[in-house]
Design a protein around this motif. Structure first.
Motif, short mmCIF file in Angstrom:
data_model
loop_
_atom_site.label_atom_id
_atom_site.label_comp_id
_atom_site.label_asym_id
_atom_site.label_seq_id
_atom_site.Cartn_x
_atom_site.Cartn_y
_atom_site.Cartn_z
N PHE A 61 24.64 34.67 -25.18
CA PHE A 61 23.88 33.48 -24.78
C PHE A 61 24.49 32.90 -23.49
O PHE A 61 25.63 33.21 -23.14
CB PHE A 61 23.88 32.40 -25.89
CG PHE A 61 25.21 31.76 -26.13
CD1 PHE A 61 25.59 30.61 -25.46
CD2 PHE A 61 26.11 32.32 -27.05
CE1 PHE A 61 26.84 30.02 -25.68
CE2 PHE A 61 27.35 31.74 -27.28
CZ PHE A 61 27.71 30.58 -26.60
N ALA A 62 23.69 32.09 -22.82
CA ALA A 62 24.16 31.39 -21.61
C ALA A 62 23.66 29.95 -21.69
O ALA A 62 22.46 29.71 -21.80
CB ALA A 62 23.64 32.07 -20.35
N LEU A 63 24.58 29.02 -21.63
CA LEU A 63 24.26 27.60 -21.76
C LEU A 63 24.49 26.89 -20.43
O LEU A 63 25.61 26.89 -19.92
CB LEU A 63 25.13 26.98 -22.86
CG LEU A 63 24.94 25.50 -23.18
CD1 LEU A 63 23.51 25.20 -23.62
CD2 LEU A 63 25.93 25.07 -24.27
N ASN A 64 23.41 26.33 -19.86
CA ASN A 64 23.59 25.55 -18.62
C ASN A 64 23.60 24.06 -18.96
O ASN A 64 22.99 23.62 -19.93
CB ASN A 64 22.52 25.91 -17.58
CG ASN A 64 21.13 25.40 -17.95
OD1 ASN A 64 20.83 24.21 -17.87
ND2 ASN A 64 20.25 26.31 -18.38
N SER A 65 24.31 23.30 -18.15
CA SER A 65 24.52 21.88 -18.43
C SER A 65 23.23 21.08 -18.39
O SER A 65 23.07 20.09 -19.11
CB SER A 65 25.53 21.29 -17.44
OG SER A 65 25.07 21.44 -16.11
N TYR A 66 22.27 21.51 -17.57
CA TYR A 66 21.00 20.80 -17.46
C TYR A 66 20.25 20.87 -18.79
O TYR A 66 19.76 19.86 -19.29
CB TYR A 66 20.17 21.42 -16.33
CG TYR A 66 18.98 20.59 -15.89
CD1 TYR A 66 19.13 19.56 -14.96
CD2 TYR A 66 17.70 20.85 -16.37
CE1 TYR A 66 18.04 18.81 -14.53
CE2 TYR A 66 16.60 20.11 -15.95
CZ TYR A 66 16.78 19.09 -15.03
OH TYR A 66 15.69 18.35 -14.62
N ALA A 67 20.20 22.08 -19.38
CA ALA A 67 19.52 22.26 -20.67
C ALA A 67 20.28 21.54 -21.78
O ALA A 67 19.67 20.97 -22.70
CB ALA A 67 19.40 23.75 -21.00
N PRO A 77 14.88 6.77 -13.30
CA PRO A 77 14.09 7.87 -13.87
C PRO A 77 14.73 9.22 -13.56
O PRO A 77 15.44 9.36 -12.58
CB PRO A 77 12.73 7.72 -13.16
CG PRO A 77 13.06 7.06 -11.86
CD PRO A 77 14.23 6.15 -12.14
N ARG A 78 14.42 10.20 -14.42
CA ARG A 78 15.03 11.52 -14.27
C ARG A 78 14.61 12.18 -12.97
O ARG A 78 13.45 12.10 -12.56
CB ARG A 78 14.60 12.42 -15.45
CG ARG A 78 15.38 13.71 -15.49
CD ARG A 78 15.07 14.48 -16.74
NE ARG A 78 13.89 15.33 -16.56
CZ ARG A 78 13.37 16.07 -17.52
NH1 ARG A 78 13.87 16.02 -18.73
NH2 ARG A 78 12.33 16.82 -17.29
N LEU A 79 15.57 12.78 -12.31
CA LEU A 79 15.30 13.54 -11.08
C LEU A 79 15.23 15.01 -11.48
O LEU A 79 16.16 15.54 -12.10
CB LEU A 79 16.47 13.32 -10.09
CG LEU A 79 16.31 13.81 -8.67
CD1 LEU A 79 15.20 13.05 -7.95
CD2 LEU A 79 17.63 13.63 -7.90
N GLU A 80 14.11 15.68 -11.18
CA GLU A 80 14.02 17.12 -11.49
C GLU A 80 15.06 17.86 -10.66
O GLU A 80 15.34 17.48 -9.53
CB GLU A 80 12.61 17.65 -11.16
CG GLU A 80 11.51 17.07 -12.03
CD GLU A 80 11.65 17.42 -13.50
OE1 GLU A 80 12.19 18.50 -13.82
OE2 GLU A 80 11.25 16.59 -14.34
N TRP A 81 15.60 18.93 -11.24
CA TRP A 81 16.69 19.63 -10.56
C TRP A 81 16.28 20.18 -9.20
O TRP A 81 17.07 20.23 -8.26
CB TRP A 81 17.29 20.73 -11.45
CG TRP A 81 16.38 21.87 -11.79
CD1 TRP A 81 15.54 21.97 -12.85
CD2 TRP A 81 16.23 23.07 -11.03
NE1 TRP A 81 14.87 23.16 -12.82
CE2 TRP A 81 15.28 23.86 -11.71
CE3 TRP A 81 16.80 23.57 -9.85
CZ2 TRP A 81 14.87 25.13 -11.26
CZ3 TRP A 81 16.41 24.83 -9.39
CH2 TRP A 81 15.45 25.59 -10.08
#
Length: 261
Positions: free
Chosen positions: A164-170, A69-73
């Motif tokens: 813009f700024a793109l993070n890997s999590y998003a 399951p996904r782990l929240e950051w």
């Protein structure tokens, strides 16, 4: 700066490209740990932080979003921080851990922990000035980072130079994966944008330089090591004319017309 006219999209990495730590995470963690009663050797902390960073990235890539399951950051960082202090002989008591982690996560959004790299602000300012309406070029960030990225760029006042700024999590993808570069092209909002019209600048030979080249972008590598070292370690696909010791040096060579793509 004329050699940049061919590009409609220019993106930057963040850590050790636009921004760098004021002090090592080991020292910073040690100072905050002491406030919470966890005293340990900063060198041990630095060593264990690095070990836990690699372990977490191996077991839960991209701050946990890709695991099931996904782990929240936030939980990802909680695990890393708890492990780092426990292995350094100063475990944070459970009753204090949430507060401690929250304090560190907030701190690392600010100028207390971060400062601009040599030449980064000046280059961004010049790009903004150079970018007249008739030569419209978007400038953005692509970073293997959690969702705090936007707050960090706002707090360090770099956001004013970025579209813009793109993070890997998003993005649900990390450099050097093609998907994050493709997502950046979409985020730019530029119609009929082609890969050869894009330039990415960063300090990671694999994540930034080779990742961008793999998807057909142009790339510049900002790295303190010599070209011979980089070619030996990462291969001859790295162009010696596109390796610069700092953004200051890159900016100077651009201004002198010494960079050819």
């Amino acid at each position: 700066m004329r050699s940049l006219n061919r590009f409609r999209l220019i993106t930057f990495d963040v850590t050790n490209t636009l921004l760098q730590f004021r002090t090592s995470p080991g020292k910073q963690y040690g100072e905050i740990g002491a406030l919470f009663g966890a005293r340990c050797d900063n060198n041990e902390l630095a060593k264990n932080f690095k070990a836990n960073w690699y372990k977490m990235n191996r077991d839960y890539p991209n701050f946990g979003i890709e695991t099931s399951p996904r782990l929240e950051w936030q939980q990802w960082w909680r695990q890393l921080i708890a492990g780092t202090f426990a292995e350094s002989g100063a475990p944070i008591p459970d009753a204090k851990l949430d507060n401690f982690v929250s304090h560190l996560l907030e701190l690392y959004k600010t100028t207390i922990c971060w400062q601009p790299c040599n030449g980064s602000v000046e280059l961004l300012q010049q790009l903004r000035k150079h970018n007249q309406p008739d030569k419209h070029c978007k400038v953005g960030v692509i970073a293997n980072f959690d969702p705090r990225l936007e707050a960090l760029l706002r707090n360090t006042k770099l956001d004013r130079y970025l579209d813009f700024a793109l993070n890997s999590y998003a993005a649900k993808a990390e450099k050097p994966q093609a998907a994050i570069f493709e997502r950046a092209m979409a985020e730019s909002g530029l119609a009929k944008l082609r890969p050869e019209e894009c330039l990415h600048i960063g300090d990671g030979p694999t994540t930034d330089y080779l990742g961008a080249k793999e998807v057909g972008w142009h790339a510049a590598l900002v790295h303190e090591k010599s070209y011979s070292y980089l070619a030996k370690k990462y291969g001859v696909d790295i162009n010696r004319n596109h390796v610069f010791p700092s953004l200051y040096d890159f900016h100077k060579k651009l201004s002198d017309g010494a960079v050819v793509w």
